[in-house]
Design a protein around this motif. Structure first.
Motif, PDB file in Angstrom:
ATOM      1  N   VAL A  77       0.844  -1.177   0.000  1.00 11.75           N
ATOM      2  CA  VAL A  77       0.000   0.000   0.000  1.00 11.75           C
ATOM      3  C   VAL A  77       0.887   1.238   0.000  1.00 11.75           C
ATOM      4  CG1 VAL A  77      -1.728   1.305   1.291  1.00 11.75           C
ATOM      5  CG2 VAL A  77      -1.835  -1.177   1.237  1.00 11.75           C
ATOM      6  N   ASP A  78       0.699   2.099  -0.986  1.00 16.76           N
ATOM      7  CA  ASP A  78       1.391   3.377  -1.017  1.00 16.76           C
ATOM      8  C   ASP A  78       0.511   4.357  -0.268  1.00 16.76           C
ATOM      9  OD1 ASP A  78       2.771   5.670  -1.518  1.00 16.76           O
ATOM     10  OD2 ASP A  78       2.641   5.549  -3.705  1.00 16.76           O
ATOM     11  N   LEU A  79       0.854   4.610   0.990  1.00 17.67           N
ATOM     12  CA  LEU A  79       0.021   5.411   1.870  1.00 17.67           C
ATOM     13  C   LEU A  79      -0.233   6.804   1.304  1.00 17.67           C
ATOM     14  CD1 LEU A  79      -1.500   5.512   4.527  1.00 17.67           C
ATOM     15  CD2 LEU A  79       0.616   6.210   5.653  1.00 17.67           C
ATOM     16  N   SER A  80       0.797   7.450   0.804  1.00 12.94           N
ATOM     17  CA  SER A  80       0.606   8.813   0.297  1.00 12.94           C
ATOM     18  C   SER A  80      -0.321   8.823  -0.914  1.00 12.94           C
ATOM     19  CB  SER A  80       1.953   9.452  -0.055  1.00 12.94           C
ATOM     20  OG  SER A  80       2.626   8.698  -1.045  1.00 12.94           O
ATOM     21  N   ALA A  81      -0.220   7.832  -1.780  1.00 12.14           N
ATOM     22  CA  ALA A  81      -1.107   7.771  -2.953  1.00 12.14           C
ATOM     23  C   ALA A  81      -2.555   7.556  -2.530  1.00 12.14           C
ATOM     24  CB  ALA A  81      -0.664   6.662  -3.896  1.00 12.14           C
ATOM     25  N   GLU A  82      -2.771   6.752  -1.506  1.00 14.96           N
ATOM     26  CA  GLU A  82      -4.128   6.491  -1.047  1.00 14.96           C
ATOM     27  C   GLU A  82      -4.725   7.711  -0.340  1.00 14.96           C
ATOM     28  OE1 GLU A  82      -5.619   4.021  -2.277  1.00 14.96           O
ATOM     29  OE2 GLU A  82      -3.781   3.108  -3.013  1.00 14.96           O
ATOM     30  N   ILE A  83      -3.901   8.449   0.388  1.00 12.50           N
ATOM     31  CA  ILE A  83      -4.378   9.676   1.030  1.00 12.50           C
ATOM     32  C   ILE A  83      -4.753  10.701  -0.039  1.00 12.50           C
ATOM     33  CG2 ILE A  83      -3.695  11.660   2.448  1.00 12.50           C
ATOM     34  CD1 ILE A  83      -4.291   9.193   4.098  1.00 12.50           C
ATOM     35  N   VAL A  84      -3.922  10.814  -1.082  1.00 12.61           N
ATOM     36  CA  VAL A  84      -4.236  11.733  -2.185  1.00 12.61           C
ATOM     37  C   VAL A  84      -5.529  11.302  -2.871  1.00 12.61           C
ATOM     38  CG1 VAL A  84      -3.468  12.503  -4.462  1.00 12.61           C
ATOM     39  CG2 VAL A  84      -1.868  12.496  -2.546  1.00 12.61           C
ATOM     40  N   ALA A  85      -5.728   9.995  -3.050  1.00 12.18           N
ATOM     41  CA  ALA A  85      -6.966   9.494  -3.660  1.00 12.18           C
ATOM     42  C   ALA A  85      -8.173   9.836  -2.797  1.00 12.18           C
ATOM     43  CB  ALA A  85      -6.878   7.985  -3.881  1.00 12.18           C
ATOM     44  N   MET A  86      -8.024   9.712  -1.482  1.00 15.93           N
ATOM     45  CA  MET A  86      -9.122  10.053  -0.576  1.00 15.93           C
ATOM     46  C   MET A  86      -9.439  11.553  -0.631  1.00 15.93           C
ATOM     47  SD  MET A  86      -8.280   7.650   2.725  1.00 15.93           S
ATOM     48  CE  MET A  86      -9.713   8.146   3.666  1.00 15.93           C
ATOM     49  N   MET A  87      -8.411  12.376  -0.691  1.00 17.98           N
ATOM     50  CA  MET A  87      -8.633  13.818  -0.778  1.00 17.98           C
ATOM     51  C   MET A  87      -9.288  14.184  -2.107  1.00 17.98           C
ATOM     52  SD  MET A  87      -5.080  15.049   1.035  1.00 17.98           S
ATOM     53  CE  MET A  87      -5.222  16.737   0.540  1.00 17.98           C
ATOM     54  N   GLY A  88      -8.876  13.522  -3.178  1.00 14.84           N
ATOM     55  CA  GLY A  88      -9.502  13.757  -4.473  1.00 14.84           C
ATOM     56  C   GLY A  88     -10.960  13.339  -4.472  1.00 14.84           C
ATOM     57  N   ALA A  89     -11.251  12.215  -3.836  1.00 14.54           N
ATOM     58  CA  ALA A  89     -12.636  11.750  -3.737  1.00 14.54           C
ATOM     59  C   ALA A  89     -13.473  12.733  -2.933  1.00 14.54           C
ATOM     60  CB  ALA A  89     -12.683  10.359  -3.095  1.00 14.54           C
ATOM     61  N   ARG A  90     -12.908  13.261  -1.859  1.00 19.40           N
ATOM     62  CA  ARG A  90     -13.613  14.262  -1.046  1.00 19.40           C
ATOM     63  C   ARG A  90     -13.925  15.504  -1.873  1.00 19.40           C
ATOM     64  NH1 ARG A  90      -9.869  17.293   2.742  1.00 19.40           N
ATOM     65  NH2 ARG A  90      -9.374  18.112   0.692  1.00 19.40           N
ATOM     66  N   ASP A  91     -12.921  15.983  -2.613  1.00 20.10           N
ATOM     67  CA  ASP A  91     -13.122  17.179  -3.431  1.00 20.10           C
ATOM     68  C   ASP A  91     -14.141  16.935  -4.536  1.00 20.10           C
ATOM     69  OD1 ASP A  91     -11.241  18.404  -1.833  1.00 20.10           O
ATOM     70  OD2 ASP A  91      -9.609  18.229  -3.300  1.00 20.10           O
ATOM     71  N   ASN A  92     -14.091  15.747  -5.140  1.00 18.67           N
ATOM     72  CA  ASN A  92     -15.054  15.382  -6.179  1.00 18.67           C
ATOM     73  C   ASN A  92     -16.466  15.343  -5.597  1.00 18.67           C
ATOM     74  OD1 ASN A  92     -16.245  14.468  -8.527  1.00 18.67           O
ATOM     75  ND2 ASN A  92     -15.406  12.419  -8.397  1.00 18.67           N
ATOM     76  N   PHE A  93     -16.605  14.763  -4.423  1.00 20.26           N
ATOM     77  CA  PHE A  93     -17.910  14.692  -3.764  1.00 20.26           C
ATOM     78  C   PHE A  93     -18.455  16.093  -3.508  1.00 20.26           C
ATOM     79  CE2 PHE A  93     -20.885  14.206  -0.286  1.00 20.26           C
ATOM     80  CZ  PHE A  93     -21.545  13.029  -0.588  1.00 20.26           C
ATOM     81  N   MET A  94     -17.613  16.970  -2.972  1.00 22.31           N
ATOM     82  CA  MET A  94     -18.060  18.325  -2.648  1.00 22.31           C
ATOM     83  C   MET A  94     -18.407  19.115  -3.912  1.00 22.31           C
ATOM     84  SD  MET A  94     -18.305  18.210   0.516  1.00 22.31           S
ATOM     85  CE  MET A  94     -18.856  19.879   0.703  1.00 22.31           C
ATOM     86  N   ALA A  95     -17.695  18.890  -5.000  1.00 26.68           N
ATOM     87  CA  ALA A  95     -18.024  19.557  -6.259  1.00 26.68           C
ATOM     88  C   ALA A  95     -19.396  19.110  -6.752  1.00 26.68           C
ATOM     89  CB  ALA A  95     -16.958  19.258  -7.311  1.00 26.68           C
TER      90      ALA A  95
END
Length: 83
Positions: A45-63
């Motif tokens: 698991v690439d922790l930083s990549a997964e955190i970035v994916a979670m942040m992107g998902a959050r931003d996508n949801f809010m948009a």
């Protein structure tokens, strides 16, 4: 009352929110597996990549939430103008 999900903008926004939720859950699931996979020797698991994916998902949801709100406001304004 206006049903924002029945409008094309509302339906599209709902689909976007569902996709963002799935992306978020996938990344969170990979992070949750980290302790068990780290003990096995290989870090799968690439922790930083997964955190970035979670942040992107959050931003996508809010948009998509913003798009749904805007669609609702547009529909209300149109109905107020007509009625």
């Amino acid at each position: 009352m206006i049903d924002p999900v029945s409008t094309p903008i509302g339906f599209s926004s709902l689909q976007g929110m569902q996709q963002a939720e799935a992306q978020f859950n996938t990344a969170a699931g990979k992070i949750a597996q980290l302790p068990s996979t780290a003990n096995g020797g290989g870090d799968t698991v690439d922790l930083s990549a997964e955190i970035v994916a979670m942040m992107g998902a959050r931003d996508n949801f809010m948009a998509n939430v913003g798009a749904a709100k805007t669609g609702d406001q547009l529909q209300r304004t149109l109905l107020n103008m007509l009625g």
